[in-house]
Design a protein around this motif. Structure first.
Motif, PDB file in Angstrom:
ATOM      1  N   TYR A  70       0.447  -1.514   0.092  1.00 50.97           N
ATOM      2  CA  TYR A  70      -0.186  -0.017  -0.164  1.00 50.97           C
ATOM      3  C   TYR A  70       0.515   1.165   0.432  1.00 50.97           C
ATOM      4  O   TYR A  70       0.500   2.536  -0.145  1.00 50.97           O
ATOM      5  CB  TYR A  70      -1.463  -0.294   1.031  1.00 50.97           C
ATOM      6  N   PHE A  71       2.071   1.370   0.111  1.00 57.19           N
ATOM      7  CA  PHE A  71       2.755   2.481   0.261  1.00 57.19           C
ATOM      8  C   PHE A  71       3.694   1.588  -0.545  1.00 57.19           C
ATOM      9  O   PHE A  71       4.794   1.441   0.125  1.00 57.19           O
ATOM     10  CB  PHE A  71       3.404   2.613   1.760  1.00 57.19           C
ATOM     11  N   ALA A  72       5.097   3.030  -0.320  1.00 57.92           N
ATOM     12  CA  ALA A  72       5.798   3.072  -1.205  1.00 57.92           C
ATOM     13  C   ALA A  72       6.782   3.918  -0.754  1.00 57.92           C
ATOM     14  O   ALA A  72       6.547   5.265  -0.941  1.00 57.92           O
ATOM     15  CB  ALA A  72       5.889   3.183  -2.807  1.00 57.92           C
ATOM     16  N   THR A  82      -6.118  12.199   2.772  1.00 50.66           N
ATOM     17  CA  THR A  82      -7.044  11.594   2.211  1.00 50.66           C
ATOM     18  C   THR A  82      -7.038   9.977   1.766  1.00 50.66           C
ATOM     19  O   THR A  82      -7.503   8.726   2.356  1.00 50.66           O
ATOM     20  CB  THR A  82      -8.618  11.577   1.547  1.00 50.66           C
ATOM     21  N   ASP A  83      -5.820   9.433   1.125  1.00 49.86           N
ATOM     22  CA  ASP A  83      -5.288   8.599   0.939  1.00 49.86           C
ATOM     23  C   ASP A  83      -4.635   8.002   1.572  1.00 49.86           C
ATOM     24  O   ASP A  83      -4.608   6.966   1.551  1.00 49.86           O
ATOM     25  CB  ASP A  83      -4.792   8.744  -0.907  1.00 49.86           C
ATOM     26  N   PHE A  84      -4.034   8.544   2.131  1.00 48.41           N
ATOM     27  CA  PHE A  84      -2.603   8.565   3.011  1.00 48.41           C
ATOM     28  C   PHE A  84      -3.764   7.333   3.961  1.00 48.41           C
ATOM     29  O   PHE A  84      -3.893   6.283   4.582  1.00 48.41           O
ATOM     30  CB  PHE A  84      -2.080   8.825   3.337  1.00 48.41           C
ATOM     31  N   VAL A  85      -4.981   8.142   4.873  1.00 47.28           N
ATOM     32  CA  VAL A  85      -5.730   7.505   5.732  1.00 47.28           C
ATOM     33  C   VAL A  85      -6.436   5.992   5.011  1.00 47.28           C
ATOM     34  O   VAL A  85      -6.278   5.269   5.895  1.00 47.28           O
ATOM     35  CB  VAL A  85      -6.770   8.708   6.603  1.00 47.28           C
ATOM     36  N   GLN A 107      -4.335   6.766  16.478  1.00 45.19           N
ATOM     37  CA  GLN A 107      -3.152   7.584  16.090  1.00 45.19           C
ATOM     38  C   GLN A 107      -3.017   8.615  14.637  1.00 45.19           C
ATOM     39  O   GLN A 107      -2.860   9.454  14.545  1.00 45.19           O
ATOM     40  CB  GLN A 107      -1.693   6.687  16.960  1.00 45.19           C
ATOM     41  N   ILE A 108      -3.748   7.376  13.804  1.00 45.06           N
ATOM     42  CA  ILE A 108      -2.634   7.611  12.188  1.00 45.06           C
ATOM     43  C   ILE A 108      -4.217   8.975  12.037  1.00 45.06           C
ATOM     44  O   ILE A 108      -3.554  10.150  11.774  1.00 45.06           O
ATOM     45  CB  ILE A 108      -2.662   6.991  11.919  1.00 45.06           C
ATOM     46  N   GLU A 109      -5.497   8.558  12.400  1.00 46.37           N
ATOM     47  CA  GLU A 109      -6.158   9.481  11.970  1.00 46.37           C
ATOM     48  C   GLU A 109      -6.973  10.027  13.361  1.00 46.37           C
ATOM     49  O   GLU A 109      -7.175  11.678  12.553  1.00 46.37           O
ATOM     50  CB  GLU A 109      -7.484   8.440  12.278  1.00 46.37           C
ATOM     51  N   ALA A 147      -3.513  18.990   1.133  1.00 53.65           N
ATOM     52  CA  ALA A 147      -1.971  18.465   2.350  1.00 53.65           C
ATOM     53  C   ALA A 147      -1.831  17.043   1.680  1.00 53.65           C
ATOM     54  O   ALA A 147      -2.319  16.118   1.022  1.00 53.65           O
ATOM     55  CB  ALA A 147      -3.376  18.334   3.402  1.00 53.65           C
ATOM     56  N   GLN A 148      -0.609  16.741   2.275  1.00 53.31           N
ATOM     57  CA  GLN A 148      -0.076  15.691   1.728  1.00 53.31           C
ATOM     58  C   GLN A 148       1.357  14.673   2.676  1.00 53.31           C
ATOM     59  O   GLN A 148       0.893  15.433   3.710  1.00 53.31           O
ATOM     60  CB  GLN A 148       0.746  15.628   0.322  1.00 53.31           C
TER      61      GLN A 148
END
Length: 101
Positions: free
Chosen positions: A28-30, A38-41, A72-74, A86-87
Motif C-alpha cells: 500500500y505504500f512505497a 485522505t488517500d494516505f488515511v 493515532q494516524i486518524e 495536504a500530503q
C-alpha cells in the motif's frame, strides 16, 4: 509475524514512525511516495485492517497495535483535513530489525 514500520512525514514536516504487525503495508505504500492526506488515511485503514486480521488468523486475536496505530494516524490526520493539498510522504519502510526494505 514479520513486523515492520513505515516512517512518514506529515504536512507540517513532522516525522513519525508507524507500526504494522505485517509486511502488507509494502503493498500500500512505497518508500519516497507522497499521498494526498485522505488517500494516505484510506490506505492506512486498509493495510492495518488486513495486518490486524492476519494476526487474528494466526493467533486467534486481533492486533491492538494495528488498531492503536490506525487511531493515532486518524487523530493526527484530522488536524490537516481542512488544509488544501495536504500530503503525507512515506520516507521509508523498515523491518523490525531496522533494515530498510
Amino acid at each position: 509475524m514479520p513486523e515492520m514500520y513505515f516512517h512518514i512525514r506529515w504536512p507540517n514536516g513532522e516525522s513519525q514512525r508507524c507500526y504494522s504487525p505485517s509486511t502488507v503495508v509494502e503493498e500500500y505504500f512505497a518508500a519516497g511516495g507522497t499521498y494526498a492526506l485522505t488517500d494516505f488515511v484510506d490506505r492506512s485503514r486498509t493495510a492495518l485492517g488486513i495486518a490486524g486480521e492476519r494476526v487474528k488468523q494466526k493467533f486467534g486475536f486481533y492486533c491492538t497495535g494495528a488498531s492503536d496505530q490506525l487511531a493515532q494516524i486518524e487523530r493526527t490526520a484530522a488536524a490537516y483535513m481542512g488544509v488544501p493539498g495536504a500530503q503525507v510522504t512515506v520516507e521509508m519502510l523498515t523491518g523490525a530489525d531496522g533494515a530498510v526494505r
